[in-house]
Design a protein around this motif. Structure first.
Motif, PDB file in Angstrom:
ATOM      1  N   ALA A  23      63.463  14.783 107.416  1.00  0.00           N
ATOM      2  CA  ALA A  23      64.897  15.091 107.315  1.00  0.00           C
ATOM      3  C   ALA A  23      65.151  16.250 106.357  1.00  0.00           C
ATOM      4  CB  ALA A  23      65.664  13.848 106.867  1.00  0.00           C
ATOM      5  N   THR A  24      64.338  16.373 105.313  1.00  0.00           N
ATOM      6  CA  THR A  24      64.526  17.463 104.358  1.00  0.00           C
ATOM      7  C   THR A  24      64.163  18.804 104.979  1.00  0.00           C
ATOM      8  OG1 THR A  24      64.036  15.941 102.536  1.00  0.00           O
ATOM      9  CG2 THR A  24      63.920  18.289 102.059  1.00  0.00           C
ATOM     10  N   HIS A  25      63.072  18.855 105.729  1.00  0.00           N
ATOM     11  CA  HIS A  25      62.728  20.093 106.438  1.00  0.00           C
ATOM     12  C   HIS A  25      63.866  20.509 107.375  1.00  0.00           C
ATOM     13  CE1 HIS A  25      58.434  18.783 105.618  1.00  0.00           C
ATOM     14  NE2 HIS A  25      58.480  20.003 105.115  1.00  0.00           N
ATOM     15  N   LEU A  26      64.394  19.542 108.110  1.00  0.00           N
ATOM     16  CA  LEU A  26      65.463  19.858 109.058  1.00  0.00           C
ATOM     17  C   LEU A  26      66.713  20.336 108.345  1.00  0.00           C
ATOM     18  CD1 LEU A  26      65.028  16.926 111.610  1.00  0.00           C
ATOM     19  CD2 LEU A  26      64.303  19.297 111.866  1.00  0.00           C
ATOM     20  N   LYS A  27      67.000  19.764 107.172  1.00  0.00           N
ATOM     21  CA  LYS A  27      68.153  20.218 106.400  1.00  0.00           C
ATOM     22  C   LYS A  27      67.955  21.641 105.924  1.00  0.00           C
ATOM     23  CE  LYS A  27      72.049  19.911 104.224  1.00  0.00           C
ATOM     24  NZ  LYS A  27      73.328  19.943 104.994  1.00  0.00           N
ATOM     25  N   ILE A  28      66.729  21.989 105.523  1.00  0.00           N
ATOM     26  CA  ILE A  28      66.431  23.370 105.135  1.00  0.00           C
ATOM     27  C   ILE A  28      66.688  24.315 106.312  1.00  0.00           C
ATOM     28  CG2 ILE A  28      64.544  24.948 104.548  1.00  0.00           C
ATOM     29  CD1 ILE A  28      63.382  22.703 102.809  1.00  0.00           C
ATOM     30  N   LEU A  29      66.248  23.921 107.498  1.00  0.00           N
ATOM     31  CA  LEU A  29      66.459  24.762 108.684  1.00  0.00           C
ATOM     32  C   LEU A  29      67.941  24.875 109.027  1.00  0.00           C
ATOM     33  CD1 LEU A  29      63.480  23.564 110.915  1.00  0.00           C
ATOM     34  CD2 LEU A  29      63.652  25.662 109.556  1.00  0.00           C
ATOM     35  N   ARG A  33      69.913  28.453 109.037  1.00  0.00           N
ATOM     36  CA  ARG A  33      70.618  28.884 110.245  1.00  0.00           C
ATOM     37  C   ARG A  33      71.952  29.520 109.897  1.00  0.00           C
ATOM     38  NH1 ARG A  33      71.354  24.336 114.647  1.00  0.00           N
ATOM     39  NH2 ARG A  33      72.402  23.345 112.882  1.00  0.00           N
ATOM     40  N   GLU A  34      72.591  29.037 108.844  1.00  0.00           N
ATOM     41  CA  GLU A  34      73.869  29.597 108.410  1.00  0.00           C
ATOM     42  C   GLU A  34      73.677  30.886 107.623  1.00  0.00           C
ATOM     43  OE1 GLU A  34      75.773  26.619 106.095  1.00  0.00           O
ATOM     44  OE2 GLU A  34      75.622  25.069 107.646  1.00  0.00           O
ATOM     45  N   ASN A  35      72.612  30.941 106.815  1.00  0.00           N
ATOM     46  CA  ASN A  35      72.389  32.102 105.961  1.00  0.00           C
ATOM     47  C   ASN A  35      70.899  32.256 105.703  1.00  0.00           C
ATOM     48  OD1 ASN A  35      72.401  34.160 104.108  1.00  0.00           O
ATOM     49  ND2 ASN A  35      73.383  32.989 102.459  1.00  0.00           N
ATOM     50  N   GLY A  36      70.260  33.150 106.433  1.00  0.00           N
ATOM     51  CA  GLY A  36      68.837  33.359 106.277  1.00  0.00           C
ATOM     52  C   GLY A  36      68.460  34.108 105.015  1.00  0.00           C
ATOM     53  N   ARG A  37      69.453  34.651 104.288  1.00  0.00           N
ATOM     54  CA  ARG A  37      69.174  35.416 103.074  1.00  0.00           C
ATOM     55  C   ARG A  37      69.468  34.611 101.814  1.00  0.00           C
ATOM     56  NH1 ARG A  37      71.840  41.230 103.406  1.00  0.00           N
ATOM     57  NH2 ARG A  37      70.325  41.555 101.720  1.00  0.00           N
ATOM     58  N   ILE A  38      69.685  33.324 101.956  1.00  0.00           N
ATOM     59  CA  ILE A  38      70.004  32.487 100.815  1.00  0.00           C
ATOM     60  C   ILE A  38      68.828  32.457  99.833  1.00  0.00           C
ATOM     61  CG2 ILE A  38      69.158  30.357 101.885  1.00  0.00           C
ATOM     62  CD1 ILE A  38      71.560  28.902 100.629  1.00  0.00           C
ATOM     63  N   SER A  39      69.122  32.379  98.556  1.00  0.00           N
ATOM     64  CA  SER A  39      68.064  32.324  97.554  1.00  0.00           C
ATOM     65  C   SER A  39      67.443  30.928  97.520  1.00  0.00           C
ATOM     66  CB  SER A  39      68.628  32.663  96.175  1.00  0.00           C
ATOM     67  OG  SER A  39      69.527  31.645  95.750  1.00  0.00           O
ATOM     68  N   VAL A  40      66.266  30.833  96.943  1.00  0.00           N
ATOM     69  CA  VAL A  40      65.593  29.540  96.829  1.00  0.00           C
ATOM     70  C   VAL A  40      66.423  28.583  95.986  1.00  0.00           C
ATOM     71  CG1 VAL A  40      63.539  28.360  95.974  1.00  0.00           C
ATOM     72  CG2 VAL A  40      63.310  30.547  97.151  1.00  0.00           C
ATOM     73  N   ALA A  41      67.018  29.091  94.906  1.00  0.00           N
ATOM     74  CA  ALA A  41      67.827  28.239  94.035  1.00  0.00           C
ATOM     75  C   ALA A  41      69.030  27.675  94.787  1.00  0.00           C
ATOM     76  CB  ALA A  41      68.275  29.024  92.805  1.00  0.00           C
ATOM     77  N   ALA A  42      69.709  28.527  95.552  1.00  0.00           N
ATOM     78  CA  ALA A  42      70.869  28.063  96.309  1.00  0.00           C
ATOM     79  C   ALA A  42      70.454  27.117  97.432  1.00  0.00           C
ATOM     80  CB  ALA A  42      71.631  29.261  96.879  1.00  0.00           C
ATOM     81  N   LEU A  43      69.311  27.388  98.038  1.00  0.00           N
ATOM     82  CA  LEU A  43      68.802  26.507  99.087  1.00  0.00           C
ATOM     83  C   LEU A  43      68.516  25.117  98.519  1.00  0.00           C
ATOM     84  CD1 LEU A  43      67.674  26.053 101.975  1.00  0.00           C
ATOM     85  CD2 LEU A  43      65.479  26.891 101.121  1.00  0.00           C
ATOM     86  N   ALA A  44      67.876  25.091  97.358  1.00  0.00           N
ATOM     87  CA  ALA A  44      67.563  23.807  96.732  1.00  0.00           C
ATOM     88  C   ALA A  44      68.835  23.018  96.424  1.00  0.00           C
ATOM     89  CB  ALA A  44      66.763  24.045  95.447  1.00  0.00           C
ATOM     90  N   GLU A  45      69.856  23.714  95.953  1.00  0.00           N
ATOM     91  CA  GLU A  45      71.117  23.040  95.640  1.00  0.00           C
ATOM     92  C   GLU A  45      71.783  22.490  96.895  1.00  0.00           C
ATOM     93  OE1 GLU A  45      75.387  24.007  93.407  1.00  0.00           O
ATOM     94  OE2 GLU A  45      73.808  25.528  93.501  1.00  0.00           O
ATOM     95  N   ARG A  46      71.761  23.273  97.966  1.00  0.00           N
ATOM     96  CA  ARG A  46      72.381  22.833  99.220  1.00  0.00           C
ATOM     97  C   ARG A  46      71.674  21.611  99.795  1.00  0.00           C
ATOM     98  NH1 ARG A  46      74.994  26.465 102.560  1.00  0.00           N
ATOM     99  NH2 ARG A  46      75.085  24.691 103.995  1.00  0.00           N
ATOM    100  N   VAL A  47      70.353  21.596  99.695  1.00  0.00           N
ATOM    101  CA  VAL A  47      69.574  20.513 100.296  1.00  0.00           C
ATOM    102  C   VAL A  47      69.521  19.292  99.381  1.00  0.00           C
ATOM    103  CG1 VAL A  47      67.305  19.902 101.230  1.00  0.00           C
ATOM    104  CG2 VAL A  47      68.249  22.173 101.644  1.00  0.00           C
ATOM    105  N   GLY A  48      69.678  19.530  98.079  1.00  0.00           N
ATOM    106  CA  GLY A  48      69.636  18.422  97.136  1.00  0.00           C
ATOM    107  C   GLY A  48      68.233  18.103  96.652  1.00  0.00           C
ATOM    108  N   ILE A  49      67.409  19.136  96.483  1.00  0.00           N
ATOM    109  CA  ILE A  49      66.040  18.958  95.993  1.00  0.00           C
ATOM    110  C   ILE A  49      65.787  19.979  94.893  1.00  0.00           C
ATOM    111  CG2 ILE A  49      65.128  18.014  98.147  1.00  0.00           C
ATOM    112  CD1 ILE A  49      64.126  20.770  98.888  1.00  0.00           C
ATOM    113  N   SER A  50      64.637  19.857  94.221  1.00  0.00           N
ATOM    114  CA  SER A  50      64.313  20.798  93.157  1.00  0.00           C
ATOM    115  C   SER A  50      63.979  22.164  93.745  1.00  0.00           C
ATOM    116  CB  SER A  50      63.136  20.280  92.337  1.00  0.00           C
ATOM    117  OG  SER A  50      61.940  20.325  93.113  1.00  0.00           O
ATOM    118  N   ARG A  51      64.068  23.181  92.887  1.00  0.00           N
ATOM    119  CA  ARG A  51      63.752  24.532  93.342  1.00  0.00           C
ATOM    120  C   ARG A  51      62.288  24.647  93.764  1.00  0.00           C
ATOM    121  NH1 ARG A  51      64.969  30.165  90.047  1.00  0.00           N
ATOM    122  NH2 ARG A  51      63.818  31.540  91.448  1.00  0.00           N
TER     123      ARG A  51
END
Length: 234
Positions: A23-29, A33-51
């Protein structure tokens, strides 16, 4: 993504977590899909996991080939390619190699797929005007020996185009199967004559003769027959 996203992926399974998509991999995808240029830090915050976890999982998705590449999505009309057409092609079966080679030399072709059915392949082209489609079909495709016949369809409006779809798009708990019958609905007729259970154990349709109805088939009941059956049940 902002970290080395242009590099080619490595061998499957080389990085991290073995890659059964969870489920976490799918959430990352979903987020990518919304923003392929998102930073790792912002991605981690959106998904709810550590950087660190987000970076490891992202790199594993790339290394495994689940993420193939990053690219830009453009407005084709603004780019001057306002006409889109689908060209269905019947190919001479012994000449597929020639067909593929010739197709690769046509810059107008955005997409090509081998299909079942009446035709062998579907080509999607984007061009400046209708005359360009006509020239491509009559002057270029028609002169390829591998092409036996074509049929052209113009696209009037692209109603929906997603970058990609995911199994998680259906949402938790959603299924393509028909939901089970409501037990409360069946109890309202408990005083009527018993009906034979269908293949799934649910009550049969009104007016049934007791025979099981195969899955995927329906029995349509006329209004008069339905009313008569209801009166018998009361």
């Amino acid at each position: 993504m902002s970290r080395n996203s242009g590099q080619e992926g490595g061998q499957p399974g080389r990085i991290g977590i073995g890659l059964e998509l969870d489920a976490t991999h799918l959430k990352i995808l979903e987020v990518l899909r919304e923003n392929g240029r998102i930073s790792v830090a912002a991605l981690a915050e959106r998904v709810g996991i550590s950087r660190a976890n987000a970076y490891t999982r992202f790199e594993a998705l790339r290394a495994d080939g689940a993420i193939k590449r990053f690219t830009a999505e453009i407005d084709h009309v603004r780019a001057g390619l306002g006409i889109t057409a689908l060209i269905f092609v019947t190919v001479r079966q012994q000449m597929w190699r020639q067909f593929r080679a010739q197709l690769a030399q046509m810059p107008e072709v955005e997409y090509c797929a081998i299909t079942t059915g009446q035709h062998d392949a579907m080509i999607q082209v984007r061009v400046t005007d209708v005359a360009a489609v006509h020239a491509m079909v009559t002057d270029r495709l028609a002169n390829i020996p591998a092409v036996k016949a074509t049929e052209t369809v113009f696209i009037l409006d692209e109603v929906l185009r997603r970058p990609y779809v995911l199994p998680s798009d259906r949402g938790p708990g959603r299924s393509s199967r028909r939901p089970p019958a409501d037990p409360a609905a069946g109890s309202a007729r408990s005083t009527g004559p018993a009906r034979s259970a269908g293949p799934a154990g649910a009550a049969g349709p009104a007016g049934s003769t007791g025979a099981e109805v195969p899955l995927g088939m329906m029995r349509f009941v006329g209004a008069a027959e339905g009313r008569a059956q209801l009166q018998q049940d009361v």
